[in-house]
Design a protein around this motif. Structure first.
Motif, PDB file in Angstrom:
ATOM      1  N   ALA A 201       0.881  -1.150   0.036  1.00 13.78           N
ATOM      2  CA  ALA A 201       0.044  -0.038  -0.014  1.00 13.78           C
ATOM      3  C   ALA A 201       0.844   1.145   0.138  1.00 13.78           C
ATOM      4  O   ALA A 201       0.194   2.439  -0.495  1.00 13.78           O
ATOM      5  CB  ALA A 201      -0.945   0.075   1.210  1.00 13.78           C
ATOM      6  N   VAL A 202       2.140   1.054   0.335  1.00 15.88           N
ATOM      7  CA  VAL A 202       3.132   2.282   0.591  1.00 15.88           C
ATOM      8  C   VAL A 202       3.422   2.608  -1.049  1.00 15.88           C
ATOM      9  O   VAL A 202       3.666   3.829  -1.201  1.00 15.88           O
ATOM     10  CB  VAL A 202       4.423   1.878   1.255  1.00 15.88           C
ATOM     11  N   PHE A 203       3.278   1.678  -1.933  1.00 15.98           N
ATOM     12  CA  PHE A 203       3.642   1.836  -3.560  1.00 15.98           C
ATOM     13  C   PHE A 203       3.186   2.938  -3.978  1.00 15.98           C
ATOM     14  O   PHE A 203       3.530   3.984  -4.569  1.00 15.98           O
ATOM     15  CB  PHE A 203       3.814   0.753  -4.230  1.00 15.98           C
ATOM     16  N   PRO A 204       1.708   2.859  -3.683  1.00 16.63           N
ATOM     17  CA  PRO A 204       0.837   4.060  -4.590  1.00 16.63           C
ATOM     18  C   PRO A 204       1.147   5.506  -3.991  1.00 16.63           C
ATOM     19  O   PRO A 204       1.016   6.394  -4.671  1.00 16.63           O
ATOM     20  CB  PRO A 204      -0.795   3.755  -4.451  1.00 16.63           C
ATOM     21  N   LEU A 205       1.436   5.416  -2.715  1.00 11.95           N
ATOM     22  CA  LEU A 205       1.578   6.721  -1.989  1.00 11.95           C
ATOM     23  C   LEU A 205       2.852   7.373  -2.531  1.00 11.95           C
ATOM     24  O   LEU A 205       2.808   8.568  -2.628  1.00 11.95           O
ATOM     25  CB  LEU A 205       1.853   6.528  -0.325  1.00 11.95           C
ATOM     26  N   ALA A 206       3.927   6.564  -2.751  1.00 10.36           N
ATOM     27  CA  ALA A 206       5.310   7.093  -3.267  1.00 10.36           C
ATOM     28  C   ALA A 206       5.043   7.403  -4.786  1.00 10.36           C
ATOM     29  O   ALA A 206       5.741   8.253  -5.290  1.00 10.36           O
ATOM     30  CB  ALA A 206       6.420   5.992  -3.079  1.00 10.36           C
ATOM     31  N   MET A 207       4.393   6.433  -5.574  1.00  5.95           N
ATOM     32  CA  MET A 207       4.172   7.013  -7.182  1.00  5.95           C
ATOM     33  C   MET A 207       3.183   8.040  -7.531  1.00  5.95           C
ATOM     34  O   MET A 207       3.462   8.758  -8.265  1.00  5.95           O
ATOM     35  CB  MET A 207       3.762   5.697  -7.585  1.00  5.95           C
ATOM     36  N   VAL A 208       2.276   8.184  -6.757  1.00  2.00           N
ATOM     37  CA  VAL A 208       1.264   8.970  -7.440  1.00  2.00           C
ATOM     38  C   VAL A 208       1.587  10.256  -6.588  1.00  2.00           C
ATOM     39  O   VAL A 208       1.137  10.937  -5.553  1.00  2.00           O
ATOM     40  CB  VAL A 208      -0.279   8.994  -6.600  1.00  2.00           C
ATOM     41  N   PRO A 230       1.106  14.240   0.791  1.00  2.00           N
ATOM     42  CA  PRO A 230       2.300  14.924   1.768  1.00  2.00           C
ATOM     43  C   PRO A 230       3.694  14.673   1.259  1.00  2.00           C
ATOM     44  O   PRO A 230       4.572  15.454   1.423  1.00  2.00           O
ATOM     45  CB  PRO A 230       2.068  14.138   2.868  1.00  2.00           C
ATOM     46  N   MET A 231       3.930  13.485   0.425  1.00  2.00           N
ATOM     47  CA  MET A 231       5.341  13.435  -0.179  1.00  2.00           C
ATOM     48  C   MET A 231       5.383  14.243  -1.007  1.00  2.00           C
ATOM     49  O   MET A 231       6.549  14.982  -1.132  1.00  2.00           O
ATOM     50  CB  MET A 231       5.251  11.770  -0.728  1.00  2.00           C
ATOM     51  N   SER A 232       4.427  14.893  -1.834  1.00  2.00           N
ATOM     52  CA  SER A 232       4.803  16.047  -2.902  1.00  2.00           C
ATOM     53  C   SER A 232       5.202  17.124  -2.447  1.00  2.00           C
ATOM     54  O   SER A 232       6.002  17.697  -3.166  1.00  2.00           O
ATOM     55  CB  SER A 232       3.541  15.985  -3.909  1.00  2.00           C
ATOM     56  N   ALA A 233       4.985  17.493  -1.249  1.00  2.00           N
ATOM     57  CA  ALA A 233       5.157  18.640  -0.544  1.00  2.00           C
ATOM     58  C   ALA A 233       6.611  18.638  -0.154  1.00  2.00           C
ATOM     59  O   ALA A 233       7.294  19.437  -0.346  1.00  2.00           O
ATOM     60  CB  ALA A 233       4.244  18.980   0.543  1.00  2.00           C
ATOM     61  N   VAL A 234       6.844  17.520   0.374  1.00  2.00           N
ATOM     62  CA  VAL A 234       8.188  17.260   0.843  1.00  2.00           C
ATOM     63  C   VAL A 234       9.172  17.135  -0.329  1.00  2.00           C
ATOM     64  O   VAL A 234      10.407  18.023  -0.130  1.00  2.00           O
ATOM     65  CB  VAL A 234       8.569  16.088   1.663  1.00  2.00           C
ATOM     66  N   VAL A 235       8.932  16.645  -1.466  1.00  2.00           N
ATOM     67  CA  VAL A 235       9.791  16.674  -2.833  1.00  2.00           C
ATOM     68  C   VAL A 235       9.944  18.073  -3.172  1.00  2.00           C
ATOM     69  O   VAL A 235      11.041  18.742  -3.695  1.00  2.00           O
ATOM     70  CB  VAL A 235       9.140  15.891  -3.744  1.00  2.00           C
ATOM     71  N   GLN A 236       8.711  18.891  -3.536  1.00  2.00           N
ATOM     72  CA  GLN A 236       8.979  20.292  -3.883  1.00  2.00           C
ATOM     73  C   GLN A 236       9.736  21.169  -2.953  1.00  2.00           C
ATOM     74  O   GLN A 236      10.561  21.855  -3.337  1.00  2.00           O
ATOM     75  CB  GLN A 236       7.591  20.785  -4.024  1.00  2.00           C
ATOM     76  N   ALA A 237       9.581  20.735  -1.595  1.00  3.42           N
ATOM     77  CA  ALA A 237      10.390  21.536  -0.724  1.00  3.42           C
ATOM     78  C   ALA A 237      11.853  21.351  -1.109  1.00  3.42           C
ATOM     79  O   ALA A 237      12.701  22.357  -0.798  1.00  3.42           O
ATOM     80  CB  ALA A 237       9.972  21.363   0.749  1.00  3.42           C
ATOM     81  N   GLY A 238      12.091  20.118  -1.110  1.00  2.00           N
ATOM     82  CA  GLY A 238      13.643  19.529  -1.241  1.00  2.00           C
ATOM     83  C   GLY A 238      14.161  20.231  -2.584  1.00  2.00           C
ATOM     84  O   GLY A 238      15.165  20.573  -2.499  1.00  2.00           O
TER      85      GLY A 238
END
Length: 285
Positions: A201-208, A230-238
């Protein structure tokens, strides 16, 4: 001792228990260290070599010609795509914090370790905090290795030292939040086998997300889901803090990535932390 001293002592003991598990399982540590290298090879070279520019054909390493990623400014080659990609891989390492803590918590429940710990005069919060801190120490090593591999393949930190330190600090905070999510899920599932299956279930969280491709090429509804992930915000912040290429996006988390990432971390910790402690304290009752 005071309550704070008790909590610190119990957290320290719990952290050492988890770190000893890594020491006695060199294969687990080797996998944790090898995954970042494989991620850079697979995503940076295999996927990067397939990225095309609209109307220009595929790009090749060392050949510039517009944007190597559709909708991405500043990525002029496969090397440029790797700069776009690396913050996404860093964030994926952080999201993967769910998995070891979830499986470990479920394993302790299934083997009766949780019940034995609950019967002792120890801090429930301290025990769980120690597990998350142990994972955080391991993730520091993994992120450092991933950064070294990224530098070797052409990724560069274009921002200042303070911004880069802030980016890595944010990644560790997000990993810390993810470990609490994993603890809550593992305690709720209660079986190691079920937790292992739930890992998918973690896979879609990371891919979408915006980690690997810009959201501009996604259908509208999927782009909205990805941009509020949430991951997208962290990616963009990075990307903002490292000074790496990024793609335009209109959603609030993408326009205010650092505050959005910090807000997501706070929400996850405030929700999952207390619920995980409560679940641990009331397990079997």
């Amino acid at each position: 001792m005071s309550a704070v001293a008790d909590l610190a002592a119990d957290a320290w003991s719990s952290m050492l228990r988890v770190l000893l598990h890594y020491r006695r399982s060199p294969g687990l540590l080797a996998v944790s260290l090898a995954v970042p290298v494989l991620m850079v090879v697979v995503f940076g070279y295999v996927f990067g070599s397939a990225i095309t520019v609209p109307g220009a054909g595929p790009t090749a390493a060392g050949v510039s010609g517009g944007s190597g990623v559709p909708g991405v400014s500043g990525a002029g080659s496969v090397d440029g795509y790797r700069e776009f990609l690396m913050p996404g891989l860093f964030a994926m390492v952080a999201v993967n914090g769910i998995m070891p803590t979830m499986v470990g918590a479920a394993r302790d429940v299934g083997r009766g370790v949780t019940d034995r710990l609950r019967s002792m005069a120890v801090s429930r919060t301290g025990l769980l905090l120690g597990q998350t801190l142990a994972d955080l120490l391991v993730s520091v090593v993994v992120l450092a290795l991933l950064a070294a591999v990224g530098l070797a393949v052409g990724w560069r930190i274009r921002g200042g030292v303070a911004d880069a330190a802030g980016a890595f600090g944010l990644l560790l905070l997000f990993r810390f939040a993810m470990t609490w999510v994993g603890l809550l899920l593992g305690l709720a599932v209660g079986k190691e086998e079920a937790a292992g299956q739930l890992v998918v279930a973690v896979f879609p969280l990371a891919m979408v997300t915006n980690a690997f491709v810009p959201t501009g090429g996604m259908p509208g509804w999927l782009a909205a889901v990805a941009e509020w992930n949430p991951m997208s915000a962290v990616v963009q912040a990075g990307r903002d803090l490292f000074g790496n290429p990024s793609a335009p996006a209109a959603a609030w988390p993408m326009q205010h990535a650092v505050p959005a990432a910090l807000l997501w971390c706070a929400v996850l910790l405030l929700v999952c932390g207390p619920f995980a402690v409560r679940k641990f304290a009331t397990h079997g009752t």
